[in-house]
Write a protein that holds these residues in place. Structure first.
Motif, PDB file in Angstrom:
ATOM      1  N   UNK A   1     -12.115   2.963   5.901  1.00  0.00           N
ATOM      2  CA  UNK A   1     -10.770   3.348   6.308  1.00  0.00           C
ATOM      3  C   UNK A   1      -9.762   2.842   5.284  1.00  0.00           C
ATOM      4  N   UNK A   2      -8.822   3.713   4.926  1.00  0.00           N
ATOM      5  CA  UNK A   2      -7.708   3.333   4.069  1.00  0.00           C
ATOM      6  C   UNK A   2      -6.407   3.655   4.804  1.00  0.00           C
ATOM      7  N   UNK A   3      -5.434   2.769   4.686  1.00  0.00           N
ATOM      8  CA  UNK A   3      -4.129   2.950   5.317  1.00  0.00           C
ATOM      9  C   UNK A   3      -3.109   3.232   4.218  1.00  0.00           C
ATOM     10  N   UNK A   4      -2.462   4.377   4.281  1.00  0.00           N
ATOM     11  CA  UNK A   4      -1.476   4.767   3.280  1.00  0.00           C
ATOM     12  C   UNK A   4      -0.084   4.419   3.782  1.00  0.00           C
ATOM     13  N   UNK A   5       0.643   3.621   3.010  1.00  0.00           N
ATOM     14  CA  UNK A   5       1.988   3.201   3.383  1.00  0.00           C
ATOM     15  C   UNK A   5       2.999   3.644   2.339  1.00  0.00           C
ATOM     16  N   UNK A   6       4.245   3.863   2.773  1.00  0.00           N
ATOM     17  CA  UNK A   6       5.328   4.024   1.804  1.00  0.00           C
ATOM     18  C   UNK A   6       5.795   2.639   1.378  1.00  0.00           C
ATOM     19  N   UNK A   7       6.501   2.520   0.267  1.00  0.00           N
ATOM     20  CA  UNK A   7       7.122   1.237  -0.050  1.00  0.00           C
ATOM     21  C   UNK A   7       8.326   1.033   0.857  1.00  0.00           C
ATOM     22  N   UNK A   8       8.847  -0.167   0.875  1.00  0.00           N
ATOM     23  CA  UNK A   8      10.087  -0.402   1.610  1.00  0.00           C
ATOM     24  C   UNK A   8      11.269  -0.102   0.697  1.00  0.00           C
ATOM     25  N   UNK A   9      12.366   0.332   1.285  1.00  0.00           N
ATOM     26  CA  UNK A   9      13.586   0.497   0.487  1.00  0.00           C
ATOM     27  C   UNK A   9      14.059  -0.855  -0.034  1.00  0.00           C
ATOM     28  N   UNK A 160     -11.816   7.442   5.966  1.00  0.00           N
ATOM     29  CA  UNK A 160     -10.790   7.941   6.870  1.00  0.00           C
ATOM     30  C   UNK A 160      -9.451   7.448   6.341  1.00  0.00           C
ATOM     31  N   UNK A 161      -8.495   8.364   6.183  1.00  0.00           N
ATOM     32  CA  UNK A 161      -7.183   8.022   5.635  1.00  0.00           C
ATOM     33  C   UNK A 161      -6.145   8.062   6.751  1.00  0.00           C
ATOM     34  N   UNK A 162      -5.565   6.910   7.039  1.00  0.00           N
ATOM     35  CA  UNK A 162      -4.535   6.795   8.068  1.00  0.00           C
ATOM     36  C   UNK A 162      -3.196   6.852   7.349  1.00  0.00           C
ATOM     37  N   UNK A 163      -2.525   7.985   7.440  1.00  0.00           N
ATOM     38  CA  UNK A 163      -1.349   8.253   6.612  1.00  0.00           C
ATOM     39  C   UNK A 163      -0.069   7.882   7.355  1.00  0.00           C
ATOM     40  N   UNK A 164       0.479   6.729   6.983  1.00  0.00           N
ATOM     41  CA  UNK A 164       1.724   6.238   7.592  1.00  0.00           C
ATOM     42  C   UNK A 164       2.926   6.449   6.674  1.00  0.00           C
ATOM     43  N   UNK A 165       2.819   7.311   5.696  1.00  0.00           N
ATOM     44  CA  UNK A 165       3.920   7.545   4.760  1.00  0.00           C
ATOM     45  C   UNK A 165       5.023   8.389   5.398  1.00  0.00           C
ATOM     46  N   UNK A 166       6.226   8.214   4.890  1.00  0.00           N
ATOM     47  CA  UNK A 166       7.328   9.102   5.236  1.00  0.00           C
ATOM     48  C   UNK A 166       7.148  10.405   4.465  1.00  0.00           C
ATOM     49  N   UNK A 167       7.895  11.433   4.841  1.00  0.00           N
ATOM     50  CA  UNK A 167       7.752  12.743   4.195  1.00  0.00           C
ATOM     51  C   UNK A 167       8.078  12.678   2.705  1.00  0.00           C
ATOM     52  N   UNK A 168       9.034  11.834   2.315  1.00  0.00           N
ATOM     53  CA  UNK A 168       9.412  11.718   0.906  1.00  0.00           C
ATOM     54  C   UNK A 168       8.222  11.275   0.058  1.00  0.00           C
TER      55      UNK A 168
END
Length: 254
Positions: A1-9, A160-168
């Motif tokens: 499992x990999x968790x995809x995150x966006x960076x923080x502003x 399995x990719x758990x995609x927690x990214x924002x649309x940007x």
């Protein structure tokens, strides 16, 4: 499992330490592209209209000034640099040593500057959004998309990719749909559902933490992810297609 995150502003700059060690970064094949973006960002950030060009306000002038010194700025692990709602909810500092190792191996942060990095990669704080266009680079999401597709092919195979990214940030890379689950957060009041923003970041951070700290088998399929999510939240799974990822809808009470 990999968790995809966006960076923080928002980011917390390192106060001391060495500058970024390029060869030590994960996915070193991206380093030439990273250097190109970093140099373009430095040029734009030194411009008299830098704030407008980067789409930020006057309160972020110090962050933009730092962009001109990124080759020399002290670096720290990504889990210390990135801060904000999602990362506070994930709470890396309060994980056990074993859970931190799991996070370092499982979390990928998709970044406008670095393309993609792991939690243990040391980078300096910077100010740049994936929605920005830079001279000689263009729109960053378009620039990174083919690079990330190639660099990540081996790393995501069979995961399995758990995609927690924002649309940007999702625009910068489309992972294989069949093995990807995009996480949505909704509220429901009197049977009416609405997409939320602030609470979405918080809940995605909580979900990432739950997946890192829970005991038992690591989810390997969308249905197993749904089962793990329902240990804490009301949730449903919307099946994807050959081109569209699955969707995990977490439903919060209004």
């Amino acid at each position: 499992m990999l968790i995809l995150l966006p960076p923080s502003e928002g980011k917390t700059p390192a106060v001391r330490g060495s500058a970024v060690d390029w060869p030590s970064l994960s996915f070193p094949e991206l380093n030439a592209c990273r250097a190109k973006v970093l140099d373009a960002l430095g040029t734009v950030s030194a411009h008299e209209d830098a704030l407008a060009l980067l789409g930020v306000g006057a309160s972020l002038k110090d962050d933009v000034d730092r962009n001109t010194r990124l080759h020399a700025e002290p670096a720290a692990p990504a889990h210390r640099i990135y801060s904000g709602v999602l990362y506070d909810a994930l709470g890396y500092k309060t994980l056990t040593a074993a859970q931190r190792r799991k996070a370092d191996a499982s979390v990928l942060v998709v970044s406008a500057l670095w393309g993609v990095i792991r939690f243990g990669d040391s980078v300096p704080a910077y100010r740049l959004s994936m929605g920005t266009a830079l001279p000689d680079v263009g729109r960053l999401a378009s620039f990174w998309k083919p690079q990330l597709t190639g660099a990540l092919a081996g790393a995501v195979e069979g995961q399995l990719l758990v995609d927690c990214r924002s649309s940007t940030y999702a625009a910068a890379w489309a992972p294989p749909a069949a093995q990807t689950v995009a996480v949505n957060v909704l509220t429901e009041v009197n049977g009416v559902r609405k997409v939320v923003s602030h609470f979405a970041k918080h809940t995605r951070g909580e979900l990432a933490r739950h997946l890192l700290v829970r005991r038992g088998k690591v989810p390997a399929t969308p249905s197993e992810l749904l089962k793990a999510t329902r240990e804490v939240w009301a949730a449903e799974l919307v099946e994807g297609s050959a081109r569209k990822p699955h969707a995990l809808n977490i439903v919060l009470p209004g």
